[in-house]
Design an enzyme around this catalytic site. Structure first.
Site: not given
Ligand code: CAA
Length: 396
Positions: A251, A242, A157, A114, A287, A207, A320, A82
């Site tokens: 998850k 994945h 990521t 992906c 990733n 996502s 996605s 991609e």
């Molecule tokens: N200590 C331990 N854990 C902590 C922490 C701390 N101090 N602070 C936060 N965390 C945890 C949170 O509790 C959360 O855990 P859970 O998900 O279990 O609740 C985790 O850290 C992430 O924190 P946030 O929820 O605050 O998330 P974020 O706003 O930082 O964003 C994300 C996380 C959405 C994955 C972001 O990194 C992102 O957008 N990544 C790209 C998109 C992606 O990878 N999506 C996955 C599905 S799509 C797919 O799979 C296709 C692909 O390859 C892209």
């Protein structure tokens, strides 16, 4: 009937990586958020000369050399990506020359976020099962550079890498089950990359939900297909998902087991055994988009091929946008010896940690990578010529 599946595989990674603890410090985030919260330790960072062609060529070089595959036996080469280097010329065309593939070969690129690598794998399996292969093998390559905006939520990521796989009859690593797969598709806006942008646009939380919805949809389709074929859909000893980041696999496992009536605690208690060994490589690399599921499989085989010989493994691919597929494969007797020959994890041993300024300089230069006069050969072909087929024995 002859079995069909993954005969050999190899990975390739850029030379540079970033410690996520360093990134956390630079962004003013507790390191535990990245390491424990997201499940990422390091992420590969591709330098300008390490484009998806160069990474793909490196993985192909390894799989042909170490897997002792004669390129003249390849009749189909599909590259899932991609993050292509051209809107018209596929990465597979560069590989055709670099790998010395025969003229009588179908070469092309497959795109669906992906999912592109899995699209290639399924096509290769069906090509062989249909009889069209006439004894030839397929080369399926997944190659990507995962980029999100600097200082965005997606930044930790990112990653980069390639996985090359030889698909054949009587495979030495994993026999797949042609036709017994569960697919799921839906038009969703969770993640995309507009033509003008190097960085992906992502609605992160959405996502994650789209991934989980697709997982359940693909699972239900898989259950139906497996039962029709007289196969117990849940008779697997491990699962590879994945892996955009390690926590996503956790998850996914929770969601799948909850769908089957288990509690979150039960899923977490089984996670290390069921899924854990598939995450070692992704924790080091991040990733790799199309190659992510196959990196997970490579990680699992590297860690425990010997105990998995004869056992079935569940596999889940998500792209996605979205398209997903669930399927399974059986690790073959003798696979551990082949895994050892393939030295799957060896590319991780010769990397260098980047500093934050080095990483940021690479990212700042990203936008310029594709801007060159049309008369010049693509950066990709130049870089790939440098890395390709210089012999891998010395690296081991
Ligand atoms: N200590 C331990 N854990 C902590 C922490 C701390 N101090 N602070 C936060 N965390 C945890 C949170 O509790 C959360 O855990 P859970 O998900 O279990 O609740 C985790 O850290 C992430 O924190 P946030 O929820 O605050 O998330 P974020 O706003 O930082 O964003 C994300 C996380 C959405 C994955 C972001 O990194 C992102 O957008 N990544 C790209 C998109 C992606 O990878 N999506 C996955 C599905 S799509 C797919 O799979 C296709 C692909 O390859 C892209």
């Amino acid at each position: 009937m002859q079995s069909i599946g993954i005969d050999a595989m190899a990975i390739a990674v850029p030379e540079g990586y970033l410690e996520l603890r360093d990134l956390a410090e630079a962004r003013g985030v507790p390191p535990a958020k990245y390491v424990d919260g997201l499940g990422v330790v390091r992420m590969a960072v591709a330098a300008p000369h390490e484009d998806p062609v160069a990474l793909a060529a490196d993985a192909v070089r390894r799989v042909l050399d170490l897997g002792e595959i004669d390129p003249s036996t390849i009749g189909l080469c599909i590259v899932g990506t991609e993050t292509a280097v051209d809107h018209s010329k596929p990465i597979a065309a560069y590989l055709h020359r670099l790998a010395g593939l025969p003229d009588r070969c179908r070469v092309y690129e497959a795109k669906h976020a992906c999912f592109g690598g899995t699209a290639g794998l399924m096509t290769a399996v069906d090509w062989i099962a249909s009889g069209s292969a006439r004894g030839r093998k397929a080369l399926v390559v997944c190659s990507d550079i995962a980029r999100y905006g600097v200082k965005s939520a997606g930044e930790p990521t990112q990653g980069a890498g390639a996985v090359a796989m030889i698909i054949s009859t009587n495979p030495r690593l994993v026999a797949l089950e042609p036709g017994v797969t569960g697919s799921f598709a839906r038009d969703v806006d969770d993640f995309w990359r507009p033509l003008y942008s190097k960085d992906a646009v992502v609605d992160g939380k959405h996502s994650v939900q789209c991934y989980l919805d697709a997982l359940i949809g693909a699972y239900e389709a898989y259950v139906e297909a497996a039962r029709e074929a007289g196969i117990d859909p849940d008779a697997v000893v491990r699962r590879c998902y994945h892996v955009p980041y390690g926590k996503m696999a956790r998850k996914a496992h929770r969601a799948l087991l909850a769908h089957r009536g288990h509690t979150e605690d039960e899923a977490d208690a089984r996670f290390a055994d069921d899924v854990g060994s598939s995450l070692h490589f992704s924790a080091e690399i991040g990733n790799v988009y199309t190659g992510s599921l196959y990196l997970a499989l490579a990680s699992m085989l590297e860690a425990e091929a010997r105990v998995l010989e004869g056992e079935r493994i569940g596999l889940f691919s998500y792209g996605s946008g979205c398209c997903a597929e669930m399927f399974a494969g059986r690790v073959q007797q003798g696979a551990a010896a082949i895994v050892e020959k393939l030295a799957l994890g060896a590319p991780l041993a010769s990397r260098r940690a980047l500093t934050i300024p080095e990483y940021e300089a690479i990212r700042a230069a990203d936008a310029e990578i594709d801007r060159r006069p049309p008369s010049e050969p693509p950066v990709a072909s130049v870089a790939a010529r440098r890395v390709a087929f210089t012999g891998v024995e010395a690296e081991r």
